[in-house]
Write an enzyme that holds these catalytic residues in place. Structure first.
Site, PDB file in Angstrom:
ATOM      1  N   GLU A 113      17.110  19.689 -29.394  1.00 18.57           N
ATOM      2  CA  GLU A 113      16.247  20.356 -28.344  1.00 18.57           C
ATOM      3  C   GLU A 113      16.780  20.859 -27.043  1.00 18.57           C
ATOM      4  O   GLU A 113      17.297  20.056 -26.585  1.00 18.57           O
ATOM      5  CB  GLU A 113      14.863  19.209 -28.178  1.00 18.57           C
ATOM      6  CG  GLU A 113      14.002  19.842 -27.058  1.00 18.57           C
ATOM      7  CD  GLU A 113      12.733  18.904 -27.061  1.00 18.57           C
ATOM      8  OE1 GLU A 113      12.442  17.909 -28.046  1.00 18.57           O
ATOM      9  OE2 GLU A 113      11.895  19.122 -26.179  1.00 18.57           O
ATOM     10  N   PRO A 133       7.568  30.249 -26.853  1.00 17.86           N
ATOM     11  CA  PRO A 133       6.648  31.210 -25.943  1.00 17.86           C
ATOM     12  C   PRO A 133       7.300  31.626 -24.445  1.00 17.86           C
ATOM     13  O   PRO A 133       7.880  30.591 -24.066  1.00 17.86           O
ATOM     14  CB  PRO A 133       5.313  30.698 -25.835  1.00 17.86           C
ATOM     15  CG  PRO A 133       5.413  29.208 -26.006  1.00 17.86           C
ATOM     16  CD  PRO A 133       6.547  28.935 -27.237  1.00 17.86           C
ATOM     17  N   ASN A 134       7.178  32.770 -24.328  1.00 18.43           N
ATOM     18  CA  ASN A 134       7.721  33.260 -22.889  1.00 18.43           C
ATOM     19  C   ASN A 134       9.254  33.381 -22.878  1.00 18.43           C
ATOM     20  O   ASN A 134       9.784  33.758 -21.857  1.00 18.43           O
ATOM     21  CB  ASN A 134       7.132  32.575 -21.654  1.00 18.43           C
ATOM     22  CG  ASN A 134       5.535  32.558 -21.683  1.00 18.43           C
ATOM     23  OD1 ASN A 134       5.040  33.690 -21.949  1.00 18.43           O
ATOM     24  ND2 ASN A 134       5.012  31.493 -21.858  1.00 18.43           N
ATOM     25  N   HIS A 156      16.240  22.731 -23.232  1.00 16.61           N
ATOM     26  CA  HIS A 156      15.556  23.288 -22.254  1.00 16.61           C
ATOM     27  C   HIS A 156      16.591  23.747 -21.033  1.00 16.61           C
ATOM     28  O   HIS A 156      17.241  23.185 -20.593  1.00 16.61           O
ATOM     29  CB  HIS A 156      14.543  22.509 -21.598  1.00 16.61           C
ATOM     30  CG  HIS A 156      13.225  21.869 -22.428  1.00 16.61           C
ATOM     31  ND1 HIS A 156      12.377  22.814 -23.070  1.00 16.61           N
ATOM     32  CD2 HIS A 156      13.394  20.627 -23.397  1.00 16.61           C
ATOM     33  CE1 HIS A 156      11.605  21.939 -23.847  1.00 16.61           C
ATOM     34  NE2 HIS A 156      12.152  20.785 -24.017  1.00 16.61           N
ATOM     35  N   ARG A 167      10.660  18.335 -13.034  1.00 15.46           N
ATOM     36  CA  ARG A 167       9.525  19.496 -12.549  1.00 15.46           C
ATOM     37  C   ARG A 167       8.005  18.703 -12.534  1.00 15.46           C
ATOM     38  O   ARG A 167       8.206  17.501 -12.616  1.00 15.46           O
ATOM     39  CB  ARG A 167       9.669  20.475 -13.509  1.00 15.46           C
ATOM     40  CG  ARG A 167      10.969  21.313 -13.364  1.00 15.46           C
ATOM     41  CD  ARG A 167      11.063  22.668 -14.412  1.00 15.46           C
ATOM     42  NE  ARG A 167      10.090  23.517 -14.138  1.00 15.46           N
ATOM     43  CZ  ARG A 167       9.948  24.549 -15.156  1.00 15.46           C
ATOM     44  NH1 ARG A 167      10.302  24.651 -16.053  1.00 15.46           N
ATOM     45  NH2 ARG A 167       8.889  25.370 -14.441  1.00 15.46           N
ATOM     46  N   TYR A 214      15.008  29.940 -14.495  1.00 14.22           N
ATOM     47  CA  TYR A 214      15.481  30.194 -16.033  1.00 14.22           C
ATOM     48  C   TYR A 214      16.767  30.870 -16.073  1.00 14.22           C
ATOM     49  O   TYR A 214      17.392  31.498 -17.024  1.00 14.22           O
ATOM     50  CB  TYR A 214      14.638  30.659 -16.838  1.00 14.22           C
ATOM     51  CG  TYR A 214      13.204  29.714 -16.900  1.00 14.22           C
ATOM     52  CD1 TYR A 214      13.404  28.646 -17.549  1.00 14.22           C
ATOM     53  CD2 TYR A 214      11.980  30.194 -16.409  1.00 14.22           C
ATOM     54  CE1 TYR A 214      12.407  27.838 -17.578  1.00 14.22           C
ATOM     55  CE2 TYR A 214      11.008  29.366 -16.666  1.00 14.22           C
ATOM     56  CZ  TYR A 214      10.873  28.161 -17.044  1.00 14.22           C
ATOM     57  OH  TYR A 214      10.087  27.260 -17.178  1.00 14.22           O
ATOM     58  N   ALA A 238       6.732  25.774 -23.719  1.00 15.96           N
ATOM     59  CA  ALA A 238       5.481  24.846 -23.292  1.00 15.96           C
ATOM     60  C   ALA A 238       5.239  24.004 -24.675  1.00 15.96           C
ATOM     61  O   ALA A 238       4.610  22.913 -24.289  1.00 15.96           O
ATOM     62  CB  ALA A 238       4.401  25.630 -22.493  1.00 15.96           C
ATOM     63  N   ARG A 279      11.754  36.552 -16.199  1.00 16.10           N
ATOM     64  CA  ARG A 279      10.986  35.437 -15.785  1.00 16.10           C
ATOM     65  C   ARG A 279      11.312  34.653 -15.147  1.00 16.10           C
ATOM     66  O   ARG A 279      12.267  33.661 -15.190  1.00 16.10           O
ATOM     67  CB  ARG A 279      10.513  34.880 -17.315  1.00 16.10           C
ATOM     68  CG  ARG A 279       9.753  33.764 -17.094  1.00 16.10           C
ATOM     69  CD  ARG A 279       9.787  32.774 -18.292  1.00 16.10           C
ATOM     70  NE  ARG A 279       8.738  31.800 -18.411  1.00 16.10           N
ATOM     71  CZ  ARG A 279       8.970  30.729 -19.178  1.00 16.10           C
ATOM     72  NH1 ARG A 279       9.617  30.626 -20.231  1.00 16.10           N
ATOM     73  NH2 ARG A 279       7.882  29.575 -18.984  1.00 16.10           N
ATOM     74  N   ASN A 326      14.292  25.554 -28.684  1.00 16.09           N
ATOM     75  CA  ASN A 326      13.697  25.793 -27.256  1.00 16.09           C
ATOM     76  C   ASN A 326      12.162  26.098 -27.564  1.00 16.09           C
ATOM     77  O   ASN A 326      11.944  27.094 -27.606  1.00 16.09           O
ATOM     78  CB  ASN A 326      14.216  26.612 -26.230  1.00 16.09           C
ATOM     79  CG  ASN A 326      13.640  26.516 -25.083  1.00 16.09           C
ATOM     80  OD1 ASN A 326      12.602  25.887 -24.905  1.00 16.09           O
ATOM     81  ND2 ASN A 326      14.256  27.048 -23.798  1.00 16.09           N
TER      82      ASN A 326
END
Ligand code: DQA
Length: 152
Positions: free
Chosen positions: A102, A14-15, A104, A111, A27, A81, A22, A78
């Site tokens: 994985e 998502p996103n 990110h 964070r 990012y 969330a 964004r 990725n």
């Protein structure tokens, strides 16, 4: 020496379709399309065939992971969330037994606390975070080396 072609699925959650627009300070400025194009070029040099999939929906991501059985040698994900919550995605990877790395873009451990928990990570070949879009390239190289070492 002849190197067998590997099939690697690149899955974004998502996103991530909004990369480039964004929160660029977190990012980066590259779009997902730009990242995928660059990755495809690198993969071609490595004799790796990539497929790309992005969805904002958890169910669609689960369905895509299920589709990988027999269709991909490995995956780069990725999960956005969903990486912090989706037992369903982790179950899907376990169900199809497809090794995955994985990724990110941001360093999730630097964070908010709710981003520190990674529910897929314990089942991954490896986890890369905080290296921006280079993380996808690092994941591709690491996954290919892992898969080729594992091949009989
Ligand atoms: C992300 C980190 C997640 O916490 C966040 O929800 C994302 C992007 C990253 O690439 O840094 O959507 O996966």
């Amino acid at each position: 020496m002849k190197v067998d072609t590997l099939r690697v699925a690149v899955i974004n959650g998502p996103n991530l379709n909004l990369l480039g627009v964004r929160e660029p300070a977190i990012y980066g400025n590259e779009s997902l399309d730009q990242i995928e194009t660059r990755l495809a070029g690198i993969a071609a040099e490595m004799n790796v065939t990539l497929s790309f999939f992005q969805s904002n929906g958890e169910g669609e991501l689960v369905t895509e992971v299920q589709r990988l059985r027999g269709a991909a040698d490995g995956a780069i994900i990725n999960a956005g969330a969903y990486a912090h919550s989706s037992i369903a995605l982790r179950d899907a990877f376990d169900a199809v037994s497809v090794p995955f790395v994985e990724v990110h873009l941001s360093n999730v451990h630097a964070r908010e606390p709710e981003r520190h928990r990674l529910v897929l990570a314990g089942h991954a070949v490896g986890v890369i975070c905080g290296l921006g879009s280079y993380g996808y390239e690092a994941a591709l190289r690491g996954l290919a080396s892992h898969l080729r070492a594992a091949k009989p």
